[in-house]
Design a protein around this motif. Sequence first.
Motif, PDB file in Angstrom:
ATOM      1  N   ALA A  31       7.127   7.795  -0.734  1.00  0.00           N
ATOM      2  CA  ALA A  31       7.841   6.698  -1.404  1.00  0.00           C
ATOM      3  C   ALA A  31       6.852   5.816  -2.163  1.00  0.00           C
ATOM      4  CB  ALA A  31       8.619   5.875  -0.381  1.00  0.00           C
ATOM      5  N   LEU A  32       5.739   5.524  -1.516  1.00  0.00           N
ATOM      6  CA  LEU A  32       4.724   4.712  -2.180  1.00  0.00           C
ATOM      7  C   LEU A  32       4.173   5.449  -3.408  1.00  0.00           C
ATOM      8  CD1 LEU A  32       2.995   2.229  -2.368  1.00  0.00           C
ATOM      9  CD2 LEU A  32       1.549   3.109  -0.542  1.00  0.00           C
ATOM     10  N   VAL A  65       8.093   2.764   9.142  1.00  0.00           N
ATOM     11  CA  VAL A  65       6.717   2.966   8.721  1.00  0.00           C
ATOM     12  C   VAL A  65       6.774   3.488   7.289  1.00  0.00           C
ATOM     13  CG1 VAL A  65       4.612   4.287   9.166  1.00  0.00           C
ATOM     14  CG2 VAL A  65       5.981   3.453  11.082  1.00  0.00           C
ATOM     15  N   ILE A  66       5.867   3.011   6.447  1.00  0.00           N
ATOM     16  CA  ILE A  66       5.926   3.387   5.029  1.00  0.00           C
ATOM     17  C   ILE A  66       5.737   4.894   4.852  1.00  0.00           C
ATOM     18  CG2 ILE A  66       4.737   3.185   2.792  1.00  0.00           C
ATOM     19  CD1 ILE A  66       4.008   0.294   3.601  1.00  0.00           C
ATOM     20  N   ASP A  67       6.684   5.494   4.168  1.00  0.00           N
ATOM     21  CA  ASP A  67       6.578   6.901   3.795  1.00  0.00           C
ATOM     22  C   ASP A  67       5.635   6.991   2.593  1.00  0.00           C
ATOM     23  OD1 ASP A  67       6.868   9.480   2.904  1.00  0.00           O
ATOM     24  OD2 ASP A  67       9.032   9.341   2.522  1.00  0.00           O
ATOM     25  N   ASP A  95       5.791   7.311  -5.374  1.00  0.00           N
ATOM     26  CA  ASP A  95       6.737   7.100  -6.483  1.00  0.00           C
ATOM     27  C   ASP A  95       6.496   5.753  -7.155  1.00  0.00           C
ATOM     28  OD1 ASP A  95       8.230   9.434  -6.716  1.00  0.00           O
ATOM     29  OD2 ASP A  95       9.589   8.857  -5.087  1.00  0.00           O
ATOM     30  N   THR A  96       6.170   4.743  -6.360  1.00  0.00           N
ATOM     31  CA  THR A  96       5.860   3.437  -6.949  1.00  0.00           C
ATOM     32  C   THR A  96       4.568   3.527  -7.763  1.00  0.00           C
ATOM     33  OG1 THR A  96       7.124   2.138  -5.352  1.00  0.00           O
ATOM     34  CG2 THR A  96       5.245   1.037  -6.382  1.00  0.00           C
ATOM     35  N   VAL A 117       4.391  -3.954  -0.941  1.00  0.00           N
ATOM     36  CA  VAL A 117       5.371  -3.033  -0.335  1.00  0.00           C
ATOM     37  C   VAL A 117       5.283  -3.128   1.186  1.00  0.00           C
ATOM     38  CG1 VAL A 117       5.402  -1.324  -2.216  1.00  0.00           C
ATOM     39  CG2 VAL A 117       3.745  -1.079  -0.351  1.00  0.00           C
ATOM     40  N   ARG A 118       6.425  -2.943   1.824  1.00  0.00           N
ATOM     41  CA  ARG A 118       6.477  -2.901   3.301  1.00  0.00           C
ATOM     42  C   ARG A 118       7.802  -2.272   3.723  1.00  0.00           C
ATOM     43  NH1 ARG A 118       7.120  -7.702   1.413  1.00  0.00           N
ATOM     44  NH2 ARG A 118       4.933  -8.226   1.652  1.00  0.00           N
ATOM     45  N   PRO A 119       7.893  -1.801   4.951  1.00  0.00           N
ATOM     46  CA  PRO A 119       9.176  -1.297   5.457  1.00  0.00           C
ATOM     47  C   PRO A 119      10.177  -2.443   5.600  1.00  0.00           C
ATOM     48  CG  PRO A 119       7.341  -0.495   6.811  1.00  0.00           C
ATOM     49  CD  PRO A 119       6.789  -1.567   5.921  1.00  0.00           C
TER      50      PRO A 119
END
Lengths: 269, 269, 269, 269
Positions: free
Chosen positions: D226-227, D221-223, D229-230, D248-250
């Motif tokens: 982390a997103l 599952v997307i953290d 940071d993008t 973006v995806r896991p």
Amino acid sequence: MTDRRKPVFLVLGAGAGIGGSAAARFAAGGYHAVLARRSDGEGLARIVRQIEAAGGSASGALLDAAQDGTIEDWVERTERDIGPVRTALYNLGAQIGNRSLDDTPHRRFELGWRLGTYGVFRLAHALFPHMVSRARTGDHGTFLVTSSTAAVRGNAGQHSHAAAMGGRRMLCQTLNAEFAPQGVHVAHVVVDGAVNAPDTLGKLLGDRFEEFKHAKGRDGVIDPAALADTYWHLAHQPRSCWTHEIDVRPFTDVPWWNDNPASQGVGDT
Amino acid sequence: MTDRRKPVFLVLGAGAGIGGSAAARFAAGGYHAVLARRSDGEGLARIVRQIEAAGGSASGALLDAAQDGTIEDWVERTERDIGPVRTALYNLGAQIGNRSLDDTPHRRFELGWRLGTYGVFRLAHALFPHMVSRARTGDHGTFLVTSSTAAVRGNAGQHSHAAAMGGRRMLCQTLNAEFAPQGVHVAHVVVDGAVNAPDTLGKLLGDRFEEFKHAKGRDGVIDPAALADTYWHLAHQPRSCWTHEIDVRPFTDVPWWNDNPASQGVGDT
Amino acid sequence: MTDRRKPVFLVLGAGAGIGGSAAARFAAGGYHAVLARRSDGEGLARIVRQIEAAGGSASGALLDAAQDGTIEDWVERTERDIGPVRTALYNLGAQIGNRSLDDTPHRRFELGWRLGTYGVFRLAHALFPHMVSRARTGDHGTFLVTSSTAAVRGNAGQHSHAAAMGGRRMLCQTLNAEFAPQGVHVAHVVVDGAVNAPDTLGKLLGDRFEEFKHAKGRDGVIDPAALADTYWHLAHQPRSCWTHEIDVRPFTDVPWWNDNPASQGVGDT
Amino acid sequence: MTDRRKPVFLVLGAGAGIGGSAAARFAAGGYHAVLARRSDGEGLARIVRQIEAAGGSASGALLDAAQDGTIEDWVERTERDIGPVRTALYNLGAQIGNRSLDDTPHRRFELGWRLGTYGVFRLAHALFPHMVSRARTGDHGTFLVTSSTAAVRGNAGQHSHAAAMGGRRMLCQTLNAEFAPQGVHVAHVVVDGAVNAPDTLGKLLGDRFEEFKHAKGRDGVIDPAALADTYWHLAHQPRSCWTHEIDVRPFTDVPWWNDNPASQGVGDT
């Protein structure tokens, strides 16, 4: 038998599926159909006889499209001996089933390109000078390209096929960009569903083909004769209203961009 | 005059362009055409008379699709008083020309959505229960949606129009995903070129319309009668071979994804 | 000089543009950069020296990617003699400028495929077994692919390039589909603008290169060092949040899907 | 607490997921974060306190983005009382789970548009004049838009959500087309996977949320950090190399364009 007063419909990849049905449709509409396929001369002769039995005009040849010069010779022979090609259909696929990268040899990947991309380039290269020349006097040619879901997305196991079809789609766009203004209609048809084609899908599935179609339900597999009607329509659109890309699938099939409903847990992100 | 034995073709946005031509085409093919537009009752009556003069059957009504309830009432009246709608065409646009964000008032943006997206939802909401019910007995309905380049890319100045059309395209996909398996054919038609439509483009351009068409050259603007033939084809594809998305443009137009050749300095990156 | 404790950054197509800048960026971030290009050993040595002068670690080799076996040998040598490749960048293009179909020889079209599509397949084929094996213990590899507008649309004159890039994009999707779940991150980067790259665009334009950049204005051409930062970011996304596709262009450039404003007469259809 | 010397990061839709994580990331990077959400003042205060406890600067407000004037007032208050907004993030979704057309009331469809499309328009309308004015002196603003798979394809049951997101995507393109050349960076982020967001997905799934995440596996599952940071990376790309669209995806998720492998019977068509 050849009737030189008829416009010519040329099809490369003429099995008892899309290619053969398209040939029958154009022959029924007054074209002389010129069919080519790689092997099974008896199957090819049968399609030609069926077209003739229905009152149409057709002829066939065996041809290995992966070999240099073959497509080129065939186009030249047709233009010289039979008549001007008004509509051509590139109907060769390059599907080899799902294979992991490790199980996709370099030679197989290259063959996928030869049949999936390079053959389209070669047919256009040989044919378009003729079509452009005739378009100047108002006789517009059409170049139909049977394509597939793999041209718009690359699924797991489809390294060879998707790379070849992605190249095919971009090539159809570059051909259209150069030749539509010169009067040649290029149409890229995204066949996004299984086709009732004994010579391709039937051979790939073998004994499982009938079971597969049965599981799909009534009208759950594309009838190649129905698709042939769409090809006919595309080839006869007036030039003020040309289609470059179109998709087709059975009504029960999930389009390539949709999730299979069964796999949906929560709503779409 | 209404002939209750005929299937009904319903068109919302019936001016002297795509809508009127489609009505004429379906009437010529044996449908009773039911036309609606927002204003110009005399223009509407003229289209109905032309269809009747050609031996067809048609009727018309004025209707403001931006108002709640109007589309819904019209569908119910048609189904009750005229007959079952077999094919419907949503043909309302929302183009207001190029406007900067600063020059795009909030109310105008909302109106774009009402005509561009919400109306499609409302027509489907009112009509699809009827179509689904009939599809169970094999009478498949078709929902044609005239759409535009702005549905697939958002150009400068197109805030209102592109947002509305982007919503339209995604909505057509969700409608197709739910209703195709239930026997209702949804087709999204990307009209990627100027149409010879006096009531829309003609009014937008005013005095410059004739000059514009002349500059485009012969067959350089989409003939709405040609597009109507494509609509007819889509509405009669057998359910094993349905098209969801198709594009059309004049042969001389640069497709939306291509650069104008004049702007190409170096090769594509 | 090789420091075997460093992770390896491998780049195929290492000129004084994207490839060299990416090597410098990864070297600055602690990688040993392994560079390969087809010719100009002196230019290659210069890039290596610059990286070393900045305190980084790098080595280079000349390599003709169009020849069978070359990429494969290079990967094996690197893995054996230098160290495990954590990030690889396929940075070879296949742009030959705009050429009509008639002016696109069959050999040139094939070479476009060899460099544009087949090389990506070959590098992945050689490298991914190593990466998959290491991913099992938590050491995730990244495969960056520099791509171009031609991967998503085929412009006039781009027969060879667009067919090759369309194949590249679909291949990246099939690679991602098979290998992302196995822990290898595949990222397809759509470079939709001119790059300040003396070894590619510079050579294509020759004397016109400086003039071209000047006409683009300040920051009107992609700075390869900026793109290298985006490559670095992609290569270090945690696996819960991986990017597969991303586009980049200068702020002043018209994205590929938009019309050049100058060509817009009326609003979008 | 407000530090007027810091650039401002503005986020609409600031729950304990993407919005809150992005605020924390930009605050850690030296911005003052201005957060807004519709309800749960205590949850909002908690995020602000966490940012401050980590040494950052933040402030929050409750705001109903569906009401006219609210977004506009908030932007004006922020610009006047806190400082110039350098980066804004539109992070409101419109997901209501899968619902059939029959179960999608007209009011709900309209609300989807208000939050999904119209709010983006309103925020840009209010904010961009400020950003354009500052960009003239080299202070470039960034407009980040969290988007979703539904912006690129319409799944069954997603009538409201997909229509709203499709409009969002096209609007981001029109905004980019008009404002990128004026120095405002617009980035459309296709979040194609479930996010570890207790305030949105968590509430949608309720008791099933933990079970859902567990079934997805580690890093499945997307953290949101982390997103974030993008988002930070996108907001700081130099203007010669701006990204407009990124997905973006896991690593374990099937991208939206791919079939679920389990559903593949034969190779792709």
